[in-house]
Structure formats: C-alpha cells, structure tokens
Design a protein around this motif. Structure first.
Motif, PDB file in Angstrom:
ATOM      1  N   PRO A  29     -22.113 -24.100  17.387  1.00 48.44           N
ATOM      2  CA  PRO A  29     -22.606 -24.516  18.709  1.00 48.44           C
ATOM      3  C   PRO A  29     -21.885 -23.827  19.859  1.00 48.44           C
ATOM      4  CG  PRO A  29     -22.376 -26.419  17.277  1.00 48.44           C
ATOM      5  CD  PRO A  29     -21.741 -25.269  16.562  1.00 48.44           C
ATOM      6  N   LEU A  30     -20.578 -23.558  19.702  1.00 51.30           N
ATOM      7  CA  LEU A  30     -19.849 -22.848  20.749  1.00 51.30           C
ATOM      8  C   LEU A  30     -20.319 -21.402  20.868  1.00 51.30           C
ATOM      9  CD1 LEU A  30     -16.138 -24.035  20.358  1.00 51.30           C
ATOM     10  CD2 LEU A  30     -17.859 -24.796  22.001  1.00 51.30           C
ATOM     11  N   SER A  65     -33.254 -14.810  20.453  1.00 57.18           N
ATOM     12  CA  SER A  65     -33.456 -15.513  21.715  1.00 57.18           C
ATOM     13  C   SER A  65     -33.717 -14.569  22.871  1.00 57.18           C
ATOM     14  CB  SER A  65     -32.234 -16.385  22.017  1.00 57.18           C
ATOM     15  OG  SER A  65     -31.057 -15.588  22.043  1.00 57.18           O
ATOM     16  N   ASP A  71     -23.315 -20.362  20.165  1.00 54.35           N
ATOM     17  CA  ASP A  71     -24.641 -20.411  20.785  1.00 54.35           C
ATOM     18  C   ASP A  71     -24.555 -20.571  22.298  1.00 54.35           C
ATOM     19  OD1 ASP A  71     -25.919 -20.114  18.358  1.00 54.35           O
ATOM     20  OD2 ASP A  71     -26.125 -22.270  18.015  1.00 54.35           O
ATOM     21  N   LYS A  72     -23.521 -21.264  22.778  1.00 57.80           N
ATOM     22  CA  LYS A  72     -23.380 -21.504  24.215  1.00 57.80           C
ATOM     23  C   LYS A  72     -22.619 -20.395  24.936  1.00 57.80           C
ATOM     24  CE  LYS A  72     -23.348 -26.553  23.659  1.00 57.80           C
ATOM     25  NZ  LYS A  72     -22.527 -27.790  23.777  1.00 57.80           N
ATOM     26  N   ALA A  73     -21.965 -19.524  24.198  1.00 60.86           N
ATOM     27  CA  ALA A  73     -21.151 -18.470  24.805  1.00 60.86           C
ATOM     28  C   ALA A  73     -22.029 -17.440  25.509  1.00 60.86           C
ATOM     29  CB  ALA A  73     -20.299 -17.796  23.730  1.00 60.86           C
TER      30      ALA A  73
END
Length: 330
Positions: free
Chosen positions: A143-144, A55, A146-148
């Motif tokens: 998902p956590l 990313s 990825d959001k961190a």
C-alpha cells in the motif's frame, strides 16, 4: 555449556539452515498479495503476451530505477555498467542490495531483479515520478508503494517486461527488459540527484583501494589509472557483468547514514533495515585516485543530495558513473 549459550547456538544453526534453504529452493510464482517478497512468474523465455494495463504511463523526464540482487548466487549481474547511479544498501542479515538508476541510456536487459524496501521510497522522491522496477514486496509494504509518487512496475503488474533466465534457480533469475517499461532513455536532466560534476578540488588523499563493510557483505573499490575509474569487487570477488565487463565508476561515494530497524521483518523475524537518506552527515568521495573528506545534505525527501568539501566548497564528481554506498554512521 549453559542453557542460554546452548539456546543461542541452536538458534544460530536454525537461522543458517533456513537461509541456506531459501537460496537453494526455487520460489513460486509472483503475486502482489502473497506472503513472499521476491516471487515472480516462472518463465524461461522472453514473454510475448501484452502487459496488463497499468495505472499511467511514465512521465517525461523520469528515470528508471531497478532493484538488483547482489548475493553471490545472483552474480554476475547484467546491465550494471549502463546505470548512471548505483546505490548500495544494507538489507536483512547484513547482506547488500543494489538500486541502479538509468537516465542517459537503457540497456537491453537488467537483472537479476529483486524486491523493494521501505527506504527505497524515500530515496526515490528526489526524482520526478520515477519508474520503479522490482520483483515484489512484503504485502504490508505494497500500500505504501501504491501511494508513493512513482510508477511501480513489478513483475506482477508488467509481466511482459520480465522473464526468467535459464541456468539459475529462482529467485536469482528474474530479468527485466527496460525498453518494455520506458520508450526511451529520458536523458541527463532526469538525474535530479543534486550531484554536481567538474574538476577535482585540491587536496585529498592518494588512495589505492577503499573497502566498505556490512555485517555480512563488503564492497572494495580499487583505483585503475587505465580505466580512470574504481574497479568494483563484492565480498572479495571482482565484479563482472554479463554484458559489459567490469564496472569502473568514475566516482564512488561512501555516505554515512543512520541505518535503523523498520516496522517490517523477514521470515526469520529479523527487522528490515531502514536507510535514512534525508538529513546530513559525513561522506568520503573517491575520484581520480584520491579520497576527499566531505559533508552531505538533503533537507527534504524531494531534494537531491549535495556534497561539500571541508571548507564548504562544492564537491564536484568526475564525469561518468557514480556508486553511492550507504554506510552506517559511526
């Protein structure tokens, strides 16, 4: 024998059998969306294919954090001696796992690499968008991650940075080439841990050795005047590395924290421990052959952790590697 006692005995035997099988049987290839949290590509040589695009690139001044396996089947480890900070945490079954943080230098290889936990995300918020290297994670935790506010580089996302070593069964044979995730070591300024370094305070208690115990693991640190550091032993066995002999951190911190159950579980239904590193509490700081009683404080996840002596003065660490063992608060 009562029915209750017999049921407990059968359950304990079943648990032991399943745990033994998990250590003996190699795991399958890694997938971020699979059920297991420690699966990775089955490779026996350094991969040469280019990594898939990620990313974003690592931020300037951001350290590398690597989750490192710490069961007997994973030893001796590689690359521990080059870490600036090594955190030891309790995981399922009362075992331990390590997180090594690299800023001043990057070793050629680190491992074996293992899976991430929810409390790692809180611990890593003290750094500026660190790179987290890990083998995988429970699918509900992904998902956590990825959001961190970090750069997650699992074996699935960056396969060219990882390889499977020869001579050990999976999952204890996954290794990382740090240079394939970071172009260079970011430098000491990336260590926004809140630690301060300087001469030892007065006082303290002369200490030959200190042991910290988890339900199924223990760490012992023995003072070596020759190395001017604390020789590490795990589960009663001297810790050695494949690339640098015995680690001898200049400072060891026993940080008493709350360790509670999380919303995640292992395959046996045992809750994954969550280590709370935000807050305050007591600590013991080992340096220069002495133990100093201290207090720790980390008001918010984005803050580093500061340590003070009993009179409220700053508790300085010795120059060199630091090991922080998160011990359950009494």
């Amino acid at each position: 024998m009562s029915r209750t006692h017999g049921a407990r005995t059968r359950r304990a035997v079943l648990t032991a059998v399943v745990l033994a099988a998990s250590l003996a049987v190699p795991t399958a290839g890694c997938t971020q969306r699979g059920r297991d949290d420690d699966r990775a590509p089955r490779q026996t040589a350094t991969p040469t294919a280019p990594p898939r695009p990620t990313s974003s690139a690592p931020a300037a001044g951001s350290p590398l954090a690597v989750k490192i396996d710490n069961v007997p089947a994973a030893r001796p480890q590689t690359g521990l001696g080059a870490a600036d900070v090594v955190y030891a945490e309790q995981v399922e079954g009362g075992l331990s796992r390590l997180m090594a943080v690299y800023a001043t230098r990057l070793p050629a290889t680190v491992g074996p690499v293992r899976s991430a936990r929810e409390s790692d995300l809180e611990l890593l918020q003290q750094f500026h968008r660190p790179t987290l290297a890990f083998s995988g994670a429970q699918h509900r935790l992904l998902p956590l991650i990825d959001k961190a506010p970090l750069r997650a580089e699992s074996a699935d996302r960056a396969p060219a940075a990882y390889y499977r070593g020869i001579g050990r069964a999976a999952p204890h044979n996954l290794y990382l080439h740090p240079g394939k995730l970071l172009p260079s070591a970011p430098g000491r300024a990336a260590l926004t841990t809140g630690f301060s370094y300087g001469p030892a305070p007065s006082g303290g208690t002369a200490t030959h050795a200190r042991t910290v115990r988890y339900p199924a693991a223990r760490f012992t640190f023995t003072w070596s005047a020759e190395r001017h550091g604390w020789l590490v032993a795990m589960d009663g066995t001297p810790t050695v590395t494949t690339d640098g002999g015995r680690p001898a951190p200049a400072t060891v911190v026993v940080q008493y924290v709350k360790i509670r159950g999380s919303r995640y579980h292992d395959v046996l239904g045992n809750p994954t421990p969550y280590t709370e590193t935000v807050g305050s509490g007591k600590a013991e700081v080992l340096r220069d052959g002495r133990t100093f009683d201290a207090s720790w404080s980390r008001p918010a996840a984005t803050d580093g952790t500061t340590f003070t002596t009993q009179d409220g003065s700053r508790m300085d660490f010795a120059d060199g590697q630091v090991w922080v063992v998160f011990a359950p608060a009494p």
